[in-house]
Design a protein around this motif. Structure first.
Motif, PDB file in Angstrom:
ATOM      1  N   VAL A 135       0.873  -1.332  -0.253  1.00 40.88           N
ATOM      2  CA  VAL A 135       0.250  -0.557   0.221  1.00 40.88           C
ATOM      3  C   VAL A 135       0.633   1.755   0.219  1.00 40.88           C
ATOM      4  CG1 VAL A 135      -2.097  -0.746   1.319  1.00 40.88           C
ATOM      5  CG2 VAL A 135      -0.115   0.014   2.272  1.00 40.88           C
ATOM      6  N   ASN A 136       2.562   1.729   0.583  1.00 36.37           N
ATOM      7  CA  ASN A 136       3.440   2.285   0.691  1.00 36.37           C
ATOM      8  C   ASN A 136       3.007   2.455  -1.114  1.00 36.37           C
ATOM      9  OD1 ASN A 136       3.390   2.570   2.948  1.00 36.37           O
ATOM     10  ND2 ASN A 136       4.593   0.665   3.107  1.00 36.37           N
ATOM     11  N   PHE A 137       3.082   1.971  -1.941  1.00 38.51           N
ATOM     12  CA  PHE A 137       3.165   1.878  -3.648  1.00 38.51           C
ATOM     13  C   PHE A 137       2.039   2.799  -3.726  1.00 38.51           C
ATOM     14  CE2 PHE A 137       6.677  -1.059  -4.285  1.00 38.51           C
ATOM     15  CZ  PHE A 137       7.339  -0.519  -2.968  1.00 38.51           C
ATOM     16  N   VAL A 138       0.936   2.706  -3.523  1.00 35.23           N
ATOM     17  CA  VAL A 138      -0.290   3.402  -3.815  1.00 35.23           C
ATOM     18  C   VAL A 138      -0.228   4.642  -3.211  1.00 35.23           C
ATOM     19  CG1 VAL A 138      -2.419   3.631  -4.409  1.00 35.23           C
ATOM     20  CG2 VAL A 138      -1.175   1.022  -4.001  1.00 35.23           C
ATOM     21  N   LYS A 139      -0.187   6.043  -4.097  1.00 39.53           N
ATOM     22  CA  LYS A 139      -0.346   7.497  -3.566  1.00 39.53           C
ATOM     23  C   LYS A 139      -1.772   7.729  -3.891  1.00 39.53           C
ATOM     24  CE  LYS A 139       3.222   7.030  -1.662  1.00 39.53           C
ATOM     25  NZ  LYS A 139       3.938   6.925   0.305  1.00 39.53           N
ATOM     26  N   PRO A 140      -2.945   7.618  -3.439  1.00 39.57           N
ATOM     27  CA  PRO A 140      -3.894   8.723  -3.353  1.00 39.57           C
ATOM     28  C   PRO A 140      -4.071  10.310  -3.561  1.00 39.57           C
ATOM     29  CG  PRO A 140      -4.147   7.766  -1.421  1.00 39.57           C
ATOM     30  CD  PRO A 140      -3.068   7.682  -1.467  1.00 39.57           C
ATOM     31  N   GLY A 141      -5.065  10.953  -3.936  1.00 41.89           N
ATOM     32  CA  GLY A 141      -5.187  12.331  -4.110  1.00 41.89           C
ATOM     33  C   GLY A 141      -4.427  12.838  -4.928  1.00 41.89           C
ATOM     34  N   VAL A 142      -4.434  14.218  -4.893  1.00 39.02           N
ATOM     35  CA  VAL A 142      -4.094  14.973  -6.264  1.00 39.02           C
ATOM     36  C   VAL A 142      -2.447  15.348  -5.544  1.00 39.02           C
ATOM     37  CG1 VAL A 142      -3.938  17.466  -6.682  1.00 39.02           C
ATOM     38  CG2 VAL A 142      -5.919  16.446  -7.112  1.00 39.02           C
ATOM     39  N   GLY A 143      -2.438  16.065  -3.557  1.00 41.16           N
ATOM     40  CA  GLY A 143      -1.500  15.942  -3.245  1.00 41.16           C
ATOM     41  C   GLY A 143      -0.019  14.734  -3.279  1.00 41.16           C
ATOM     42  N   GLU A 144      -0.525  14.002  -2.897  1.00 44.58           N
ATOM     43  CA  GLU A 144       0.042  12.922  -3.125  1.00 44.58           C
ATOM     44  C   GLU A 144      -0.159  12.050  -4.538  1.00 44.58           C
ATOM     45  OE1 GLU A 144       1.287  10.808  -0.414  1.00 44.58           O
ATOM     46  OE2 GLU A 144       0.580  12.495   0.356  1.00 44.58           O
ATOM     47  N   THR A 145      -0.110  12.211  -5.450  1.00 41.48           N
ATOM     48  CA  THR A 145       0.445  11.877  -6.796  1.00 41.48           C
ATOM     49  C   THR A 145       1.013  12.808  -7.657  1.00 41.48           C
ATOM     50  OG1 THR A 145      -1.450  11.259  -7.577  1.00 41.48           O
ATOM     51  CG2 THR A 145      -1.239  11.512  -9.190  1.00 41.48           C
ATOM     52  N   THR A 146       1.381  14.363  -7.261  1.00 46.02           N
ATOM     53  CA  THR A 146       2.061  15.052  -7.565  1.00 46.02           C
ATOM     54  C   THR A 146       3.393  14.675  -6.753  1.00 46.02           C
ATOM     55  OG1 THR A 146       0.016  16.457  -7.240  1.00 46.02           O
ATOM     56  CG2 THR A 146       2.699  17.323  -7.393  1.00 46.02           C
ATOM     57  N   ARG A 147       3.584  14.220  -5.471  1.00 51.28           N
ATOM     58  CA  ARG A 147       5.036  13.839  -4.641  1.00 51.28           C
ATOM     59  C   ARG A 147       5.733  12.516  -5.541  1.00 51.28           C
ATOM     60  NH1 ARG A 147       3.203  13.808   1.882  1.00 51.28           N
ATOM     61  NH2 ARG A 147       4.102  16.013   1.951  1.00 51.28           N
ATOM     62  N   VAL A 148       4.018  11.919  -5.712  1.00 50.81           N
ATOM     63  CA  VAL A 148       4.884  10.661  -6.309  1.00 50.81           C
ATOM     64  C   VAL A 148       5.711  10.930  -7.703  1.00 50.81           C
ATOM     65  CG1 VAL A 148       4.502   8.503  -8.008  1.00 50.81           C
ATOM     66  CG2 VAL A 148       3.401   9.358  -5.529  1.00 50.81           C
ATOM     67  N   LEU A 149       5.849  11.654  -8.716  1.00 52.16           N
ATOM     68  CA  LEU A 149       5.932  12.406  -9.777  1.00 52.16           C
ATOM     69  C   LEU A 149       6.959  13.795  -9.163  1.00 52.16           C
ATOM     70  CD1 LEU A 149       2.720  13.309 -12.115  1.00 52.16           C
ATOM     71  CD2 LEU A 149       4.233  11.575 -12.700  1.00 52.16           C
ATOM     72  N   LEU A 150       6.512  14.233  -8.739  1.00 50.11           N
ATOM     73  CA  LEU A 150       8.297  14.839  -8.046  1.00 50.11           C
ATOM     74  C   LEU A 150       9.731  14.615  -7.867  1.00 50.11           C
ATOM     75  CD1 LEU A 150       6.452  18.462  -6.992  1.00 50.11           C
ATOM     76  CD2 LEU A 150       7.011  18.347  -9.264  1.00 50.11           C
TER      77      LEU A 150
END
Length: 834
Positions: free
Chosen positions: A768-783
């Motif tokens: 579950v640590n590899f799944v980042k929900p929401g706009v803020g968390e998704t942005t963090r994944v990409l950054l």
């Protein structure tokens, strides 16, 4: 050292005269073979208690302990040894589990403290009959047969014992067990736990009483175990209450031909060290407590040697202050002073000067506490061969040598009533005794509350960092409780760093990713997003800030979870100071580090506890995803508290709660928060926090870097100023927004976590640590991570236009999932898979 506690010759007087009998059933011991002891390896009922009497229509008999040092002056080493025996039995049953200990007032306050010390309990508390106004009463229970029936629990802070650790309840005896069961029910109703253990010197329950314990355990759905040094039963003759009532009136307060002397001494004691367990003593307090006992003993011994050279001593504890006087008595005995120990009591007992009866003389005196009216009592308080209790090898004391009576009290008992006519000093000196009153300063519950920062009380703490020396925010906007690591090379290649984290070779907080700097098109998009969302951000900021004040009051301290929480904390502070219509509030604002799987920065908590009331701290974050940090905060604060630190409120305040993980939020919409669009350049040029054992030593804050070299791209202050400027536009809408949140069902459902689990299963994601929900968390994944896939609910939704840009720049596929619980989700690549 071997010997016996108290030996009566022949049949006890109460048995011979009234037929009151004590029968032995079984002895219990955890003593190792060859272990030095003041007592035999196993103790029978007759060696532990003797039958006494009292005029009480509810219970006419009194079990007089030979090893407790209450009614009978006893060698303090015998008292400690008996308690340690009980502690060893408790430790065997706990099987190395951590535990809390509760002692029953007044008789077992010292015994419970001994057991807690023996087993290394996380904390010890005793019930009290002294209602201290400065402390909050947690709960209470009743004791049916006692002369003073009401028990209060007043730990400081009030919920310091609220957890699910096994609770060891300690009493000198179990007659029926009714008091213990009442206590367990009251405690369980307040703070349920799964395991209770009742420890006593003797267990005199009948079969029906034992069945009641099994029924109570089944009723509550808990485990209730019992342990004792010896078990037996009391045989009460018919008509005992009437027979005791018909006995001649006892003679109290003997008067000698010559009055004894009276002296007074004040013993040293640190203000931040609890003098006993009335308000709780934690494992973190033990070293300081032992040192304080040693210092107080040196002052007391010097005074005794100067004023009463060569005289034996009886140390008299008063009321619930038992353990500290016992420790002083043991120190005196170990230093070569012939010493006995006993305590005053609230219970009137029947006094009779007959061989074989344990209560040979008695004193009744006025309660010295100014708020108490009922009399107090003291029994025996003299040195005779019958009250031997003398370990083998100790030099005998001639009966013709009168002991000095050292009365140890705390400030509530240090009143004019103590020395007035009918007071304790008056009745003791009238009997011919020389009295030395030793006053121990009591710990103020308010001082203890402030000092519950654990080891921080005894050590220097680092100071906060401020801009412009650290970070680009103004000094008044935030105090960073961080260590400056700006000069340390911590950045690692993103792919290599991801591989080490996922393989378990490194923790994500031990290093930093190389900060991704987006292109001009993305930065232009940030400007558009900020302009478009400023009012929405301002309204959410004002809503959550006003909600905090409405529910926590004006006296608050904002503590942001760095770094996503920091701009939100600054904006909440700005609103409270200059945006609200209800009046300005200038509140402190700090930023602290919290690390998944490692907890919150304990040194930062120490700092907060030292400088502020822990109850005033409000933790702030930007948004919730699946709720991992929300859970981490609760667990970390509980662990800090259990280890001896202050109790902080774990209710997290966030700008947006799309995961439905908290009760305090500005909105539950999953919308684009401009501060999530960038890295340090929108967060005061401060990196994410670092916890690396090679860089962060004991007593240091977690670390972070200040990226001064990125100043030209910094938009941190622009975001703060833009949203602040929008406060005027939203001010009139804030009351309705706050009311809407307060009137809604805010119960956390953790719906976000459930949806994450569903996505994890459907897409075959390992954790579950590899799944980042929401706009803020998704942005963090990409950054900052290695993205694998982005899921979006609407392919053209404006709130994640920046995400589509970032995904395209990094070659990450975007997949539309119409029934997605969040606006979008970012999935991290599992680099362990081919």
């Amino acid at each position: 050292m071997t010997g016996a506690a108290l030996e009566f010759v022949g049949i006890p007087w109460a048995t011979k005269t009234l037929g009151l009998q004590l029968h032995h059933e079984e002895s219990y011991s955890a003593i190792d073979a060859g272990q030095a002891s003041a007592l035999p390896a196993e103790l029978a009922i007759a060696e532990l208690i003797q039958p006494g009497l009292r005029r009480n229509p509810r219970r006419a008999h009194l079990l007089v302990s030979t090893v407790l040092g209450k009614h009978v002056p006893t060698d303090p080493r015998v008292v400690l040894d008996g308690a340690n025996r009980l502690g060893d039995l408790v430790r065997e049953l706990l099987r190395d589990r951590e535990a809390l200990v509760l002692g029953f007032a007044e008789t077992a306050t010292g015994l419970g403290h001994c057991v807690a010390a023996r087993i290394g309990a996380v904390g010890y508390l005793h019930s009290t009959r002294r209602d201290v106004a400065e402390a909050q009463t947690l709960t209470g229970f009743e004791e049916g047969h006692s002369h003073a029936t009401s028990h209060l629990l007043q730990p400081v802070p009030a919920d310091i014992f609220v957890n699910d650790l096994p609770l060891v309840l300690v009493d000198d005896e179990i007659s029926t067990g009714a008091t213990a069961l009442d206590a367990i029910r009251a405690l369980h109703a307040f703070s349920p736990r799964s395991h209770y253990l009742l420890a006593s010197l003797v267990d005199m329950r009948l079969a029906a009483d034992r069945i009641a314990f099994d029924e109570a355990a089944a009723e509550l759905g808990v485990s209730i175990e019992t342990v004792c040094l010896a078990s037996g039963r009391t045989v009460l003759p018919d008509g005992l209450v009437d027979a005791v009532a018909e006995l001649p009136e006892p003679e109290l307060n003997p008067v000698a031909a010559q009055r004894g002397s009276f002296e007074r001494i004040e013993l040293p004691w640190p203000a931040t060290v609890p003098e006993g367990g009335r308000h709780g003593i934690l494992r973190a307090d033990l070293t300081a407590f032992d040192a304080a006992v040693g210092a107080a003993h040196e002052v007391l011994r010097s005074r005794l040697e100067l004023a009463f050279p060569g005289r034996p001593v009886i140390v008299l504890a008063h009321e619930e202050l038992m353990y500290l006087p016992l420790r002083l008595a043991a120190e005196l005995a170990d230093s070569g002073t012939p010493t006995r120990y006993q305590t005053t009591t609230r219970s009137p007992a029947y006094v009779l000067d007959e061989p074989g009866y344990p209560l040979r003389r008695g004193f009744r005196f006025t309660a010295p506490e100014s708020d108490q009216e009922a009399p107090r009592y003291l029994y025996n308080a003299h040195w005779t061969a019958e009250f031997s209790g003398q370990p083998d090898g100790a030099a005998p004391v001639a009966e013709s040598v009168d002991p000095v009576l050292v009365v140890v009290i705390d400030p509530p008992a240090d009143t004019a009533a103590l020395v007035a006519d009918g007071g304790l000093v008056d009745v003791l000196t009238a009997s011919g005794a020389d009295v030395l009153v030793a006053v121990i300063p009591g710990a103020d519950p308010r001082a203890l509350h402030a000092a519950r920062g654990g080891a921080a009380v005894a050590r220097a703490l680092p100071e906060p960092l401020h801009g412009p020396e650290f970070g680009s925010y103004a000094a008044e906007d935030v105090s960073w409780l961080l260590k400056d690591l700006s000069d340390v090379d911590l950045e690692a290649d993103v792919a290599e760093r991801e591989r080490r984290i996922q393989s378990g070779a490194a923790h994500y907080a031990e290093s930093l990713p190389i900060e991704y700097q987006p292109d001009a098109a993305y930065r232009s998009l940030f400007d558009e997003v900020l302009a478009d969302s400023a009012e929405r951000l301002a309204l959410a900021v004002a809503t959550v800030a006003e909600l905090v004040v409405a529910e926590r009051g004006d006296d608050i301290v904002l503590v942001s979870l760095a770094r996503a929480g920091t701009p939100i904390g600054i904006l909440m502070r700005r609103w409270l100071r200059s945006g609200r219509a209800a009046g300005s509030l200038d509140v402190p604002h700090y930023a602290v580090s919290i690390v998944r799987d490692r907890g919150i920065d304990a040194v930062a908590l120490d700092y907060l506890a030292r400088h502020h009331d822990p109850a005033s701290i409000v933790f702030v974050d930007g948004w919730t995803g699946k709720g991992a940090i929300t859970r981490e905060l609760t667990e970390a604060l509980d662990a800090y508290h259990t280890a001896g630190g202050a109790r902080f409120n774990d209710e997290l305040a966030v700008l947006a709660d799309p995961g439905h993980c908290v009760r305090t939020y500005g909105t539950r919409d999953d919308f684009l928060i401009a501060s999530a669009c960038l890295n340090s350049t929108v967060s005061g040029l401060v990196s994410r926090t670092v916890l690396n054992d090679t860089l962060i030593g004991p007593g240091e804050f977690h670390g972070a870097k200040y990226y001064r070299e990125l100043a030209d791209d910094d938009v941190s202050q622009r975001l703060i100023d833009t949203v602040t400027a929008a406060f005027d536009a939203v001010r009139a809408r804030v009351p309705a927004a706050v009311a809407a949140v307060r009137d809604s069902d805010r119960t956390p459902t953790w719906a976000g976590w459930a949806s994450v689990e569903q996505v994890r299963a459907e897409y075959g994601v390992a954790s579950v640590n590899f799944v980042k929900p929401g706009v803020g968390e998704t942005t963090r994944v990409l950054l900052r991570r290695m993205p694998w896939l982005v899921l979006v609910r609407d392919a053209e939704a404006p709130e994640h236009a920046h995400i589509r840009l970032l995904a395209a720049a990094r070659g990450v596929p975007v997949e539309v999932v119409p029934d997605l619980a969040y606006s979008c989700m970012g999935l991290i690549k599992d680099v362990q898979q081919p």
